[in-house]
Scaffold this motif. Structure first.
Motif, PDB file in Angstrom:
ATOM      1  N   GLU A  92       0.814  -1.215   0.000  1.00  9.67           N
ATOM      2  CA  GLU A  92       0.000   0.000   0.000  1.00  9.67           C
ATOM      3  C   GLU A  92       0.848   1.267   0.000  1.00  9.67           C
ATOM      4  N   GLU A  93       2.163   1.084   0.075  1.00  6.08           N
ATOM      5  CA  GLU A  93       3.052   2.255   0.092  1.00  6.08           C
ATOM      6  C   GLU A  93       3.323   2.717  -1.335  1.00  6.08           C
ATOM      7  N   VAL A  94       3.283   4.036  -1.549  1.00  2.59           N
ATOM      8  CA  VAL A  94       3.419   4.607  -2.886  1.00  2.59           C
ATOM      9  C   VAL A  94       4.365   5.810  -2.848  1.00  2.59           C
ATOM     10  N   ILE A  95       5.193   5.945  -3.880  1.00  4.30           N
ATOM     11  CA  ILE A  95       5.983   7.162  -4.049  1.00  4.30           C
ATOM     12  C   ILE A  95       5.138   8.150  -4.828  1.00  4.30           C
ATOM     13  N   LEU A  96       4.919   9.321  -4.239  1.00  2.43           N
ATOM     14  CA  LEU A  96       4.065  10.338  -4.842  1.00  2.43           C
ATOM     15  C   LEU A  96       4.872  11.267  -5.753  1.00  2.43           C
ATOM     16  N   GLY A  97       4.157  11.985  -6.591  1.00  2.93           N
ATOM     17  CA  GLY A  97       4.813  12.939  -7.478  1.00  2.93           C
ATOM     18  C   GLY A  97       5.469  14.077  -6.733  1.00  2.93           C
ATOM     19  N   THR A  98       4.999  14.339  -5.511  1.00  7.83           N
ATOM     20  CA  THR A  98       5.540  15.429  -4.701  1.00  7.83           C
ATOM     21  C   THR A  98       6.724  14.997  -3.833  1.00  7.83           C
ATOM     22  N   ASP A  99       7.018  13.695  -3.785  1.00  9.39           N
ATOM     23  CA  ASP A  99       8.117  13.193  -2.964  1.00  9.39           C
ATOM     24  C   ASP A  99       9.476  13.590  -3.550  1.00  9.39           C
ATOM     25  N   GLU A 100      10.440  13.821  -2.675  1.00  9.18           N
ATOM     26  CA  GLU A 100      11.816  14.055  -3.129  1.00  9.18           C
ATOM     27  C   GLU A 100      12.356  12.704  -3.581  1.00  9.18           C
ATOM     28  N   PRO A 101      12.776  12.590  -4.842  1.00  8.87           N
ATOM     29  CA  PRO A 101      13.062  11.288  -5.445  1.00  8.87           C
ATOM     30  C   PRO A 101      14.033  10.390  -4.677  1.00  8.87           C
ATOM     31  N   VAL A 102      15.242  10.860  -4.435  1.00 12.11           N
ATOM     32  CA  VAL A 102      16.255  10.003  -3.817  1.00 12.11           C
ATOM     33  C   VAL A 102      15.851   9.612  -2.397  1.00 12.11           C
ATOM     34  N   ARG A 103      15.346  10.563  -1.627  1.00 12.20           N
ATOM     35  CA  ARG A 103      14.926  10.284  -0.256  1.00 12.20           C
ATOM     36  C   ARG A 103      13.789   9.258  -0.240  1.00 12.20           C
ATOM     37  N   ALA A 104      12.859   9.409  -1.173  1.00 11.75           N
ATOM     38  CA  ALA A 104      11.718   8.491  -1.222  1.00 11.75           C
ATOM     39  C   ALA A 104      12.164   7.061  -1.536  1.00 11.75           C
ATOM     40  N   VAL A 105      13.081   6.917  -2.479  1.00 16.29           N
ATOM     41  CA  VAL A 105      13.565   5.584  -2.850  1.00 16.29           C
ATOM     42  C   VAL A 105      14.300   4.931  -1.682  1.00 16.29           C
ATOM     43  N   ARG A 106      15.048   5.727  -0.929  1.00 19.23           N
ATOM     44  CA  ARG A 106      15.825   5.184   0.185  1.00 19.23           C
ATOM     45  C   ARG A 106      14.969   4.866   1.407  1.00 19.23           C
ATOM     46  N   ARG A 107      13.906   5.635   1.614  1.00 19.64           N
ATOM     47  CA  ARG A 107      13.107   5.466   2.827  1.00 19.64           C
ATOM     48  C   ARG A 107      11.870   4.604   2.627  1.00 19.64           C
TER      49      ARG A 107
END
Length: 333
Positions: free
Chosen positions: A58-73
């Motif tokens: 259910e976890e999703v990376i959003l368009g507003t997320d900071e890319p590198v931080r989102a991928v790592r976290r």
């Protein structure tokens, strides 16, 4: 052939993503898919198929997320899990319509860069007036570039055009402000010399942006900053032209009658310039095919992006790029 899919990325996810996947499964008989996303949302749309497996998250990376931080976290995000499946050898390629920056980060940090490739490049196929299209790279993976990078873009683009798009002896052009050899800045002048000496590619010299849609080359190389601006200009111009055309053709009864008579021709024109027919943008230079579908992808667009990933994996494009990676001359030589 097994391909991993981020079902939750994009403006119309998971609806259009899964509808496009249904179409691909129906048409490509040896295709298997690993679908990462919310099972409760995906199951009602997915046509039952033994070649489709849903991995729930259910976890999703959003368009507003900071890319590198989102991928790592966000380790359990659908996009991250998709890329990890490729890295672990569970899938041969992956496709997402989600956050472009995050997909590039996932490609670099999880899927991994091919040894010898200095900078991966974002490479979509753009339309031409004859309907054949051309590959352009880099369109935003790297803002800056060196002459060596443009040379590698040319080699990767040429391999892709030949092996995936079926273009024999693809013409490679260097985007510049004029066609003369001495035109441009230091980057393009040095890149021109490298490209002209490179064996295995058909370099046709400089090409101007005004000639791109006329099919001046099958592969066009440039730095990511320039390429992204060219892409946005083409998209904006196309939207404006179609908007003005629609306004003109509905401005009066006479215009509406004329539009009715030209209906099939107008649809043909629209189809030629329709991005959904060209698939997605490949991230060239990674160890496996990673395809970025357009964020606003409908079912047809995602189907074509999925088919593109399948064809790249089937043709083993990353291996061919890896084989060619060490063969390019350097500006330092």
């Amino acid at each position: 052939m097994k391909i991993a899919i981020d079902a939750m990325g994009g403006d119309h996810a998971p609806q259009e993503i899964i509808l496009g996947t249904n179409k691909a499964l129906a048409e490509i008989q040896d295709l298997e898919v690993l679908i990462f996303g919310d099972e409760k949302k995906i199951t009602p749309i997915l046509t039952p198929n033994s070649r489709a497996n849903i991995i729930h998250t259910e976890e999703v990376i959003l368009g507003t997320d900071e890319p590198v931080r989102a991928v790592r976290r966000k380790k359990n995000a659908s996009m991250v899990m998709m890329a990890q499946a490729v890295a672990d050898g569970e899938a041969s390629a992956c496709v997402s319509a989600g956050n472009t920056g995050a997909l590039m980060a996932a490609g670099l940090f999880i899927v991994g860069r091919i040894d010898g490739i200095q900078r991966p490049a974002l490479a979509p196929t753009l339309p031409t007036v004859d309907g054949k299209g051309f590959v352009m790279l880099d369109l935003g993976a790297n803002v800056d570039a060196k002459p060596d990078h443009l040379l590698q873009y040319a080699v990767m683009g040429s391999i892709y055009a030949e092996k995936v798009r079926g273009v024999k002896k693809p013409r490679v052009g260097l985007l510049n402000i004029g066609t003369e050899e001495k035109k441009g800045n230091d980057l393009t002048k040095e890149a021109y010399q490298l490209l002209s000496r490179q064996e295995g590619i058909h370099f046709v010299g400089n090409v101007e942006s005004r000639d791109l849609l006329s099919g001046a080359a099958d592969v066009v190389v440039t730095d990511g900053f320039t390429g992204n601006m060219v892409l946005k200009t083409i998209e904006g111009t196309a939207l404006s032209v179609f908007s003005m055309l629609k306004s003109a053709l509905t401005s009066s009864l006479k215009a509406k009658i004329g539009a009715g008579l030209l209906k099939s021709e107008l649809y043909s024109l629209k189809d030629k310039m329709d991005y959904t027919e060209y698939g997605g943008a490949g991230l060239f230079g990674l160890k496996a095919p990673v395809i970025k579908a357009h964020g606003s992808s409908n079912a047809n667009a995602f189907y074509n992006a999925l088919k593109q990933a399948y064809t790249m994996a089937e043709a083993d494009v990353p291996a061919k790029i890896a084989e060619a990676a060490g063969a390019a001359p350097s500006a330092d030589k």
